[in-house]
Design a protein around this motif. Structure first.
Motif, short mmCIF file in Angstrom:
data_model
loop_
_atom_site.label_atom_id
_atom_site.label_comp_id
_atom_site.label_asym_id
_atom_site.label_seq_id
_atom_site.Cartn_x
_atom_site.Cartn_y
_atom_site.Cartn_z
N VAL A 267 -4.13 -26.78 0.30
CA VAL A 267 -3.48 -25.90 1.27
C VAL A 267 -4.48 -24.85 1.76
CG1 VAL A 267 -1.51 -24.40 1.71
CG2 VAL A 267 -1.32 -26.25 0.05
N CYS A 268 -5.32 -24.35 0.86
CA CYS A 268 -6.34 -23.37 1.26
C CYS A 268 -7.28 -23.98 2.29
CB CYS A 268 -7.14 -22.90 0.04
SG CYS A 268 -6.30 -21.66 -0.95
N ILE A 269 -7.57 -25.27 2.16
CA ILE A 269 -8.47 -25.92 3.11
C ILE A 269 -7.84 -25.93 4.51
CG2 ILE A 269 -9.47 -28.15 3.75
CD1 ILE A 269 -10.08 -28.64 0.86
N THR A 270 -6.54 -26.15 4.60
CA THR A 270 -5.89 -26.12 5.91
C THR A 270 -5.91 -24.71 6.49
OG1 THR A 270 -3.68 -25.79 4.96
CG2 THR A 270 -4.41 -28.06 5.27
N VAL A 271 -5.79 -23.69 5.62
CA VAL A 271 -5.89 -22.30 6.09
C VAL A 271 -7.30 -22.05 6.63
CG1 VAL A 271 -5.81 -19.88 5.41
CG2 VAL A 271 -4.14 -21.48 4.48
#
Length: 339
Positions: free
Chosen positions: A222-226
């Motif tokens: 999810v952090c990567i999508t952020v």
């Protein structure tokens, strides 16, 4: 077949049959169409091809708009980048794609910082204007993206501890850093100078490290999508700095699509989106010496087989863990046996 209109788009400005502006507009529309194509499995391949043609047209307009004395350096950079990118892409396994994407995002952040500082050096006009706002914004977002992406890469690749960094008063640290950044931005927009830009480099990288390191390894996808969304907004700033509508449009597409994907993934994984974006703000730091006792349920292979045999309906949800464990064939065999 898509190669024919692609070659026509690239060749038209080269042969004087179309202006750079019109080629750029068509390239922007193709990139927008690519996002629409990727929304469905039936049209995903078409979307990829539209994106490739659009990027080829955008690259052509960029090269033709450059001064001729920069072609040698540009060719060297493009050639070396293509060689490194191809080598990395051929070597990376599918299960390692998330950390590879994170590593590439760090390059976008680095480019945004360099572009912001270099653009102001080339046009050192103090004051609150669009160019300076884009400079400080791109510098800040680029630094957060650079450091945060490297942390995400380290956690996903096993080079860093996946446990979240829980510093005492971490929310106050984030709030204080943001307040300091607002102060640096105000100083830059009022008096100019390179000092606020270089201070932003240090502060934004520290913020990026702390924000992503404070999130556990299980939430790194999810952090990567952020970070993907952040890289898009960094591109938007670069588009304003370089007076490139194409970069601005593509950056907007990446920024909005990354934000939407973040919300979708947080809902699917039952995660608090604010907790992910703001570095585990709702997770209380553990006190020194405190040990959390967790409940666990053990199950043997025979027990799992008995549960499956007695179940009326079985739902198998494939995910990243199954890919890492390389148990796709085993799961397929179980599904075949149950049916």
């Amino acid at each position: 077949l898509f190669a024919i209109p692609g070659l026509a788009l690239v060749g038209a400005p080269l042969m004087g049959m179309a202006s750079l502006e019109s080629t750029g507009v068509v390239s922007q529309l193709l990139c927008i169409g690519a996002i629409g194509g990727l929304s469905s499995m039936q049209t995903a391949q078409m979307g990829c091809k539209l994106g490739m043609v659009g990027m080829a047209g955008g690259l052509t307009t960029t090269l033709l708009g450059m001064p001729s004395d920069a072609y040698m350096a540009t060719a060297a950079l493009l050639g070396s980048g293509a060689v490194v990118g191809t080598a990395v892409g051929m070597k990376v396994e599918p299960i390692a794609l998330p950390q590879t994407v994170a590593a590439f995002h760090s390059l976008v952040g680095l480019a945004a910082m360099v572009t912001s500082i270099a653009s102001y050096q080339a046009h050192p006009v103090p004051g609150c204007n669009l160019h300076n706002v884009a400079s400080i914004f791109g510098d800040f977002i680029g630094g957060v993206t650079l450091a945060g992406s490297l942390v995400a890469f380290g956690k996903l690749d096993g080079r860093m501890d996946s446990a979240p960094l829980s510093l005492p008063g971490k929310n106050l640290i984030n709030a204080g850093a943001l307040a300091a950044q607002i102060g640096l931005g105000a100083q830059f927009l009022t008096s100019g100078g390179l000092t606020p830009l270089w201070a932003t480099v240090a502060l934004s990288n520290a913020m990026g490290y702390h924000l992503v390191a404070s999130v556990g390894g299980a939430d790194m996808p999810v952090c990567i999508t952020v970070l993907n969304s952040y890289s898009g907004w960094a591109l938007v700033a670069e588009g304003f700095l370089l007076d490139s509508p194409l970069i601005t449009v593509i950056g907007s597409l990446i920024g909005f699509s990354g934000a939407i994907l973040t919300k979708i993934m947080c809902d699917a994984m039952n995660r608090d989106i604010m907790n992910v974006i703001f570095g585990g703000m709702n997770v209380v730091a553990k006190k020194k010496g405190a040990e959390e006792v967790k409940e666990h349920t053990e199950c043997t292979a025979d027990g799992a087989a008995e549960i499956l045999a007695e179940a009326k309906n079985v739902l198998i949800v494939p995910g990243y863990g199954m890919a890492v464990a390389r148990c796709q064939n085993s799961v397929a065999s179980i599904a075949k046996t149950l049916t």
